[in-house]
Design an enzyme around this catalytic site. Structure first.
Site, mmCIF file in Angstrom:
data_model
loop_
_atom_site.group_PDB
_atom_site.id
_atom_site.type_symbol
_atom_site.label_atom_id
_atom_site.label_comp_id
_atom_site.label_asym_id
_atom_site.label_seq_id
_atom_site.Cartn_x
_atom_site.Cartn_y
_atom_site.Cartn_z
ATOM 1 N N HIS A 153 0.897 -1.112 0.003
ATOM 2 C CA HIS A 153 0.230 0.091 -0.142
ATOM 3 C C HIS A 153 0.920 1.353 -0.041
ATOM 4 O O HIS A 153 1.903 1.206 0.656
ATOM 5 C CB HIS A 153 -0.955 0.096 1.240
ATOM 6 C CG HIS A 153 -2.208 0.843 1.242
ATOM 7 N ND1 HIS A 153 -1.971 2.446 1.419
ATOM 8 C CD2 HIS A 153 -3.477 0.714 0.760
ATOM 9 C CE1 HIS A 153 -3.208 2.735 1.091
ATOM 10 N NE2 HIS A 153 -4.156 1.870 0.855
ATOM 11 N N ASP A 170 -7.970 -5.178 0.011
ATOM 12 C CA ASP A 170 -8.502 -5.690 -0.795
ATOM 13 C C ASP A 170 -8.330 -7.469 -0.912
ATOM 14 O O ASP A 170 -9.018 -8.186 -1.522
ATOM 15 C CB ASP A 170 -8.036 -5.365 -2.340
ATOM 16 C CG ASP A 170 -8.557 -4.005 -2.579
ATOM 17 O OD1 ASP A 170 -9.524 -3.780 -2.442
ATOM 18 O OD2 ASP A 170 -7.897 -3.290 -3.429
HETATM 19 N N1 ACO Z 1 3.969 -7.666 -4.247
HETATM 20 C C1 ACO Z 1 5.459 -7.789 -4.508
HETATM 21 N N2 ACO Z 1 6.214 -6.621 -4.381
HETATM 22 C C2 ACO Z 1 5.489 -5.632 -4.040
HETATM 23 C C3 ACO Z 1 4.362 -5.361 -3.836
HETATM 24 C C4 ACO Z 1 3.322 -6.518 -4.125
HETATM 25 N N3 ACO Z 1 2.240 -6.404 -4.104
HETATM 26 N N4 ACO Z 1 3.978 -4.133 -3.709
HETATM 27 C C5 ACO Z 1 5.212 -3.446 -3.720
HETATM 28 N N5 ACO Z 1 6.123 -4.201 -3.994
HETATM 29 C C6 ACO Z 1 7.704 -3.976 -4.023
HETATM 30 C C7 ACO Z 1 7.759 -3.430 -5.247
HETATM 31 O O1 ACO Z 1 8.391 -4.307 -6.205
HETATM 32 C C8 ACO Z 1 9.060 -2.520 -4.862
HETATM 33 O O2 ACO Z 1 10.252 -3.383 -4.657
HETATM 34 P P1 ACO Z 1 11.856 -2.543 -5.007
HETATM 35 O O3 ACO Z 1 11.878 -1.566 -4.131
HETATM 36 O O4 ACO Z 1 12.553 -3.804 -4.768
HETATM 37 O O5 ACO Z 1 11.717 -2.424 -6.630
HETATM 38 C C9 ACO Z 1 8.670 -1.752 -3.568
HETATM 39 O O6 ACO Z 1 7.791 -3.055 -3.076
HETATM 40 C C10 ACO Z 1 7.859 -0.537 -3.588
HETATM 41 O O7 ACO Z 1 6.812 -0.788 -4.591
HETATM 42 P P2 ACO Z 1 6.139 0.321 -5.247
HETATM 43 O O8 ACO Z 1 5.027 -0.264 -6.283
HETATM 44 O O9 ACO Z 1 6.903 1.486 -5.494
HETATM 45 O O10 ACO Z 1 5.286 0.855 -3.973
HETATM 46 P P3 ACO Z 1 4.036 1.867 -4.030
HETATM 47 O O11 ACO Z 1 3.720 2.378 -2.715
HETATM 48 O O12 ACO Z 1 4.110 2.686 -5.271
HETATM 49 O O13 ACO Z 1 2.904 0.741 -4.383
HETATM 50 C C11 ACO Z 1 0.700 -0.437 -4.667
HETATM 51 C C12 ACO Z 1 1.770 0.613 -3.639
HETATM 52 C C13 ACO Z 1 0.441 0.254 -5.821
HETATM 53 C C14 ACO Z 1 -0.597 -0.592 -3.826
HETATM 54 C C15 ACO Z 1 1.663 -1.744 -4.677
HETATM 55 O O14 ACO Z 1 1.862 -2.362 -3.430
HETATM 56 C C16 ACO Z 1 0.837 -2.875 -5.536
HETATM 57 O O15 ACO Z 1 0.822 -2.803 -6.760
HETATM 58 N N6 ACO Z 1 0.101 -3.729 -4.859
HETATM 59 C C17 ACO Z 1 -0.575 -4.701 -5.501
HETATM 60 C C18 ACO Z 1 -1.945 -4.318 -6.036
HETATM 61 C C19 ACO Z 1 -2.918 -4.090 -5.005
HETATM 62 O O16 ACO Z 1 -3.095 -4.861 -4.002
HETATM 63 N N7 ACO Z 1 -3.495 -2.884 -4.867
HETATM 64 C C20 ACO Z 1 -4.562 -2.225 -3.812
HETATM 65 C C21 ACO Z 1 -3.879 -1.425 -2.935
HETATM 66 S S1 ACO Z 1 -5.379 -1.031 -1.805
HETATM 67 C C22 ACO Z 1 -6.485 -0.207 -2.358
HETATM 68 O O17 ACO Z 1 -6.115 0.684 -3.345
HETATM 69 C C23 ACO Z 1 -7.620 -0.010 -1.904
#
Ligand code: ACO
Length: 378
Positions: free
Chosen positions: A261, A315
């Protein structure tokens, strides 16, 4: 005038001063109007929580009863709206159907009196009352059936589940569903709320505000993750496949749906509440194969990615609960919208009290000084 640094997606830039909700992502804290989400989930109802969000305080017993009665009275939709929805293609996504139907409300209730508290109240009641009816109506109509009329003897969530399935729901399942709505009702500034506020700031009607927010929530980067969780659990298939799936996802930099998140760096408090409810539901009504996979998945993801602050988000468990209640996967996001309408309405109302039309600026990075070239010379 101060020139600010350009931030893609306006990340970290305050777009409003708000009293509606508060998140502390380090501590896993979410409050609506200062009340912790755990207390609301345990003791309030979705409609009472909507009242709290929109009017800023908990209603008295009489105020809540009046509000519930008004919402009950306005649940029906006009036959012209039903007829319009019957013409929607059955293969269309229910979020598109909802966006079009929400916008159509503006055709029927077009009087705009944004400085009149009675008008505001009527609009709030109509929107909260009719959005679930429209979601359920599209579901039945796309299967070739007539929509069913709302039942005045059923509460908000029971009535929605009844309109969706044509069966009176189990009371505990309806209660769990109601808590799901409460948990999704509001979450500070985000894309759909911002979209609602930008539209509201032009002083257009509230139905256009809702349609705009629904359209924004529909995108896969915003509302769609709970649908993806079910697809992922399908793909994993068994508890034994969980560890190799996670290892493969990490090795290939593939996101694991329902985890991570932007704000929460600990487990999302809403996920904790939902997991407890899901467990109670499965204990009462029979276990769920997907839940065993989900529990193992959460354990392995925490082990492998917890150090990065990646934990289950709301979610992850909401999709499991909706699936267990027999709700089709492509209705998960419309259900998110049914709940989030409360937050959008709260922000709409707050925006009107301090309104200034949103008019950000841009950094022009194009060229200057070109001449028009006639078409035959290009
Ligand atoms: N699975 C695996 N790795 C992850 C995940 C995940 N779900 N989320 C983040 N990471 C990792 C990334 O690969 C990244 O790793 P790195 O630093 O080694 O490159 C690091 O964590 C940071 O990730 P970002 O995508 O930059 O984090 P951000 O804060 O932008 O993303 C997000 C948040 C978009 C929710 C992301 O965690 C994601 O895509 N999750 C999966 C989709 C999801 O469940 N969305 C619902 C969110 S809740 C809502 O909207 C109601």
């Amino acid at each position: 005038m101060n020139v600010c640094e350009y931030k893609p997606g306006l990340e970290g830039i305050p777009a409003a001063r708000s009293r509606i909700s508060y998140v502390d992502g380090q501590q896993g804290l979410l409050e609506y109007r200062g009340i912790r989400i755990e207390e609301l989930a345990a003791q309030s109802s979705f409609l009472e929580t909507a009242y709290l969000l929109i009017w800023g305080q908990l209603p008295s017993k009489a105020e809540l009863e009046n509000f519930e009665t008004e919402v009950r009275y306005h649940r029906r939709i006009k036959y012209r709206i039903r007829d319009m929805m019957k013409c929607f293609p059955e293969s269309g996504h229910p979020m598109d159907a909802l966006q079009a139907s929400a916008a159509a409300l503006g055709l029927f209730y077009s009087r705009r009196a944004l400085d009149n508290p009675e008008y505001i109240r009527e609009a709030v009641v109509r929107i909260l009352a009719k959005i679930p009816t429209m979601v359920a109506a599209f579901q039945l109509m796309r299967q070739g059936n007539d929509p069913v009329q709302p039942r005045d003897d059923l509460d908000y969530s029971s009535n929605f589940l009844y309109m969706l399935t044509e069966r009176e729901p189990d009371p505990f399942a309806a209660q769990v569903f109601d808590v799901c709505l409460t948990l999704h009702a509001e979450h500070t500034m985000n894309a759909s709320t911002f979209s609602a506020m930008v539209t509201a700031s032009t002083l257009t009607d509230p139905y256009a505000v809702m349609a705009s927010a629904v359209g924004t929530l529909a995108g896969p980067l915003h509302g769609g993750a709970n649908e993806e969780v079910i697809g992922m659990l399908d793909e994993i298939g068994s508890v034994d496949n969980v560890r190799p799936f996670v290892e493969d996802a990490i090795a290939n930099k593939r996101k694991i749906m329902g985890f991570g998140h932007r704000v929460y760096k600990v487990k999302d408090p809403r996920a904790t509440i939902l997991q407890e409810l899901a467990e109670q539901l499965f204990q009462k009504n029979g276990s769920d194969h997907y839940y065993s996979i989900a529990v193992e998945l959460e354990k392995v993801v925490e082990e492998k990615l917890g150090y990065k602050g990646i934990y289950a988000n709301v979610d992850f468990y909401s999709g499991l609960v909706y699936r267990y209640l027999g709700i089709p996967t492509d209705l998960f996001t419309p259900i998110f919208a049914i709940a989030r309408v409360a937050g959008w309405l709260a922000h709409w109302k707050e925006q009107l009290t301090v309104n200034r039309i949103f008019r950000p600026t841009q950094e022009y990075v194009g060229e200057h000084g070109h001449s028009y070239v006639p078409i035959e010379k290009r």
